[in-house]
Scaffold this active site. Sequence first.
Site, mmCIF file in Angstrom:
data_model
loop_
_atom_site.group_PDB
_atom_site.id
_atom_site.type_symbol
_atom_site.label_atom_id
_atom_site.label_comp_id
_atom_site.label_asym_id
_atom_site.label_seq_id
_atom_site.Cartn_x
_atom_site.Cartn_y
_atom_site.Cartn_z
ATOM 1 C CD GLU A 61 -4.514 -47.110 89.219
ATOM 2 O OE1 GLU A 61 -4.071 -48.293 89.155
ATOM 3 O OE2 GLU A 61 -5.467 -46.700 89.893
ATOM 4 C CE1 TYR B 260 -5.247 -46.875 85.008
ATOM 5 C CE2 TYR B 260 -5.106 -48.794 86.245
ATOM 6 C CZ TYR B 260 -5.656 -47.747 85.912
ATOM 7 O OH TYR B 260 -6.746 -47.307 86.776
ATOM 8 C CG HIS C 271 -4.737 -49.665 94.250
ATOM 9 N ND1 HIS C 271 -3.708 -48.715 93.689
ATOM 10 C CD2 HIS C 271 -5.394 -50.034 93.032
ATOM 11 C CE1 HIS C 271 -4.018 -48.390 92.344
ATOM 12 N NE2 HIS C 271 -4.916 -49.191 91.925
ATOM 13 C CD GLU D 48 -7.598 -47.890 94.129
ATOM 14 O OE1 GLU D 48 -8.397 -48.401 93.446
ATOM 15 O OE2 GLU D 48 -6.824 -46.681 93.849
ATOM 16 C CG HIS E 130 -5.049 -53.560 89.594
ATOM 17 N ND1 HIS E 130 -4.165 -52.821 88.715
ATOM 18 C CD2 HIS E 130 -5.837 -52.304 89.857
ATOM 19 C CE1 HIS E 130 -4.277 -51.652 88.663
ATOM 20 N NE2 HIS E 130 -5.171 -51.123 89.516
ATOM 21 C CD GLU E 131 -8.832 -52.532 91.900
ATOM 22 O OE1 GLU E 131 -8.415 -51.609 92.734
ATOM 23 O OE2 GLU E 131 -8.948 -52.565 90.654
ATOM 24 C CG ASP F 123 -13.044 -38.537 85.509
ATOM 25 O OD1 ASP F 123 -12.148 -39.702 86.151
ATOM 26 O OD2 ASP F 123 -14.171 -38.474 86.321
HETATM 27 N N1 BES Z 1 -8.142 -46.747 91.188
HETATM 28 C C1 BES Z 1 -8.611 -47.666 90.040
HETATM 29 C C2 BES Z 1 -10.045 -47.047 89.511
HETATM 30 C C3 BES Z 1 -10.031 -45.619 89.218
HETATM 31 C C4 BES Z 1 -8.956 -44.990 88.868
HETATM 32 C C5 BES Z 1 -11.428 -45.079 89.484
HETATM 33 C C6 BES Z 1 -8.851 -43.456 88.565
HETATM 34 C C7 BES Z 1 -11.121 -43.596 89.303
HETATM 35 C C8 BES Z 1 -10.236 -42.654 88.763
HETATM 36 C C9 BES Z 1 -8.620 -48.984 89.992
HETATM 37 O O1 BES Z 1 -7.444 -49.609 90.961
HETATM 38 C C10 BES Z 1 -8.446 -49.592 88.697
HETATM 39 O O2 BES Z 1 -7.187 -49.458 88.130
HETATM 40 N N2 BES Z 1 -9.299 -50.399 88.284
HETATM 41 C C11 BES Z 1 -8.945 -51.173 86.972
HETATM 42 C C12 BES Z 1 -8.777 -52.566 87.237
HETATM 43 C C13 BES Z 1 -7.799 -53.032 86.378
HETATM 44 C C14 BES Z 1 -6.589 -52.178 85.863
HETATM 45 C C15 BES Z 1 -7.410 -54.500 86.905
HETATM 46 C C16 BES Z 1 -10.362 -51.020 86.150
HETATM 47 O O3 BES Z 1 -11.358 -50.712 86.675
HETATM 48 O O4 BES Z 1 -10.549 -51.470 85.024
HETATM 49 ZN ZN ZN Z 2 -5.851 -49.376 90.005
#
Ligand code: BES
Ligand code: ZN
Length: 637
Positions: free
Chosen positions: A327, A393, A308, A280, A304-305, A385
């Site tokens: 999340e 989530y 955010h 996002e 989703h994005e 990480d």
């Molecule tokens: N912000 C996240 C991606 C992220 C989180 C990157 C933590 C690095 C560290 C993004 O909004 C996300 O949740 N992406 C998901 C999408 C899905 C839940 C719809 C993904 O990439 O799977």
């Molecule tokens: Zn997210």
Amino acid sequence: MTDPTSQANYTEIATEHVLFKWTIDFANQIIAGTATHDLRISKNDVGEVIFDTADLDIESVEVEGKSASYEVKPKHPIMGSALHINLPSGLKSGSLIKATIKYQTTKECTALQWLAKEQTQGKSFPYLFSQCQPIYARAMAPVQDSPSVKIKYSAEVISVLPALMSAIRQSPPSDGPAHDGKVIGKDAVTYVYHQPIPIPSYLIAIAAGNVVYRPFPRHPGKEWTCGIWSEPELIEAAYWEFSEDTARFLASAEEIVVPYRFGVYDLLVLPPSFPYGGMENACLTFLTPTLLAGDRTLVDVIAHELTHSWFGNGVTHANASHFWLNEGWTTYIERLLLQVIHTPADRGFSFIIGYKGLQDDLEMYVDRPKYQRLVIDFEKGEDPDDAYSGVPYDKGANLILHLERTIGGLDVFLPYVRDYVSTFMGKSITTQEWKSHLYGYYEKHGGAGKIKALDSIDWDAWFYGEGLQLPVKMEYDSSLAESAYKLAERWDSSRAVEISKLSFHESDLDNFSSTQKVVFLERLQSYKPLPSSHVEHLASLYKVSSTHNAEIRLRFYQFCLADPSSPVALKYAAQAADWVIGGGTGMVVGRMKFCRDVFRAVYKVDKDLAVNAFQKEKNAFHPIARKLIEKDLKLLS
Ligand code: BES
Ligand code: ZN
């Protein structure tokens, strides 16, 4: 209580605005330039400002235009090297000071992936993109790399390829001739961006490559604009996939929450090594090309994005311990959007799919139960990480859903949601602050009855509970899942029947949406693995192994590999590994949800196969994905 992942002294002095002057050097794969911080002092006589950096070459530092002394401390393996800059004495709280750092990135940079032209769709130009969440902004620029610090930024980027950033473009115009009409790949053009809304550093982003823009139709009555960027080869498909839904979702989200503040909401479809489904970044969501399914079925990622924009980009978690506020809330609202735009059954369906992922991730962490918690007590320097999973989530979204139901449904809950967002917009908060506001709100708007309802929630179990169960057994609308469950059940009860006597048919899946196919394949995994003969029969009947829908393909391989010692697992392990390493094309499936899950499943079947496949294309993966796959395959501790 400061950020466990940062060494910056942001509680004493903090950036309000940063100006980046960068040159993108594709030949040497570095970004070189300056970062000029406008810093607000909040402690009298503060003697230094400390920035986070990681693998940067610092060339010189100026404070208020004069050369200043500084020290780059030894590198911490996770937090990087603190950059201490000495400040003149006698500084007063409330005043501003300017510091400019001249630096360049290095080959070790974990925030940036530099792609050779062969790794792009067009094969003619190189490509660069960043991924800064959670703690990689410091590898791109010296910053106070904590979401508790919110900064405005401006950027002047010199590039021979069109450059995009997570901000409002000042020049050249997005809808003008590509690369300002100059020769792409040859002429240097200065791209100017401005982000007037303070954002956390993890939302700073850059991409540069042969990309083109197509605006989406204006949404009636809205000031903001939406559009899509991608390489020219994909722009048609990308436009088709997202042009119908993006503005509609954004407008619906505004109805649920409050107006969109960022002015521009653009999408960028990246090359396949992009490690996430979506990210996002402010004004410019980054997307994996695996969303281009050709049937608009994966637009929930857009929902989703863009959500955010309020939860994360507007109201931000104070630090990694409270990541679920981003999340969990986003996932909850994303699913509410599905209910508003589609049907209540779609919301339930999404919770059902999420619940399976949550179950898998909770199991993955049985030996590290602290990561099963919603609120995680990180030690200083622990890698966020390592804790990244479905827990924030789906445990998060379920807590909010439980709250919605406990308090009396959407009619009494949504006014609270608006109050929550309005109260904390532009701020960074902890779980405690969130909860205090919640109680405060319902004390004012509901009184004793509502407080009693809130008190019935076992907060400690939700925040700090470990184990495989949610504190409450949740019920979801399962109408869209029933047909998938039934078919899975038929397969399960056919396990003793000879193949020639089975009554399954190619057309069994004809009326299934792709999400129902996903749920069918996942449901099969909740039973004892089927015999190899049956798995083969299913594969040849339903032709799921060659599908272009990566969500289905992942579940198919997970289903085939469920019994690691079976002949069918061995056969499909090789196929699965080949899929994620791009079958010799160098175009790896870099989205970690797919490649990490596949590598982990293949590893259980045949360690060498997994490791060898990965080693072959290791360098084609994004540095973050590379690091995490190395941990999954026990090549790194
Ligand atoms: N912000 C996240 C991606 C992220 C989180 C990157 C933590 C690095 C560290 C993004 O909004 C996300 O949740 N992406 C998901 C999408 C899905 C839940 C719809 C993904 O990439 O799977
Ligand atoms: Zn997210």
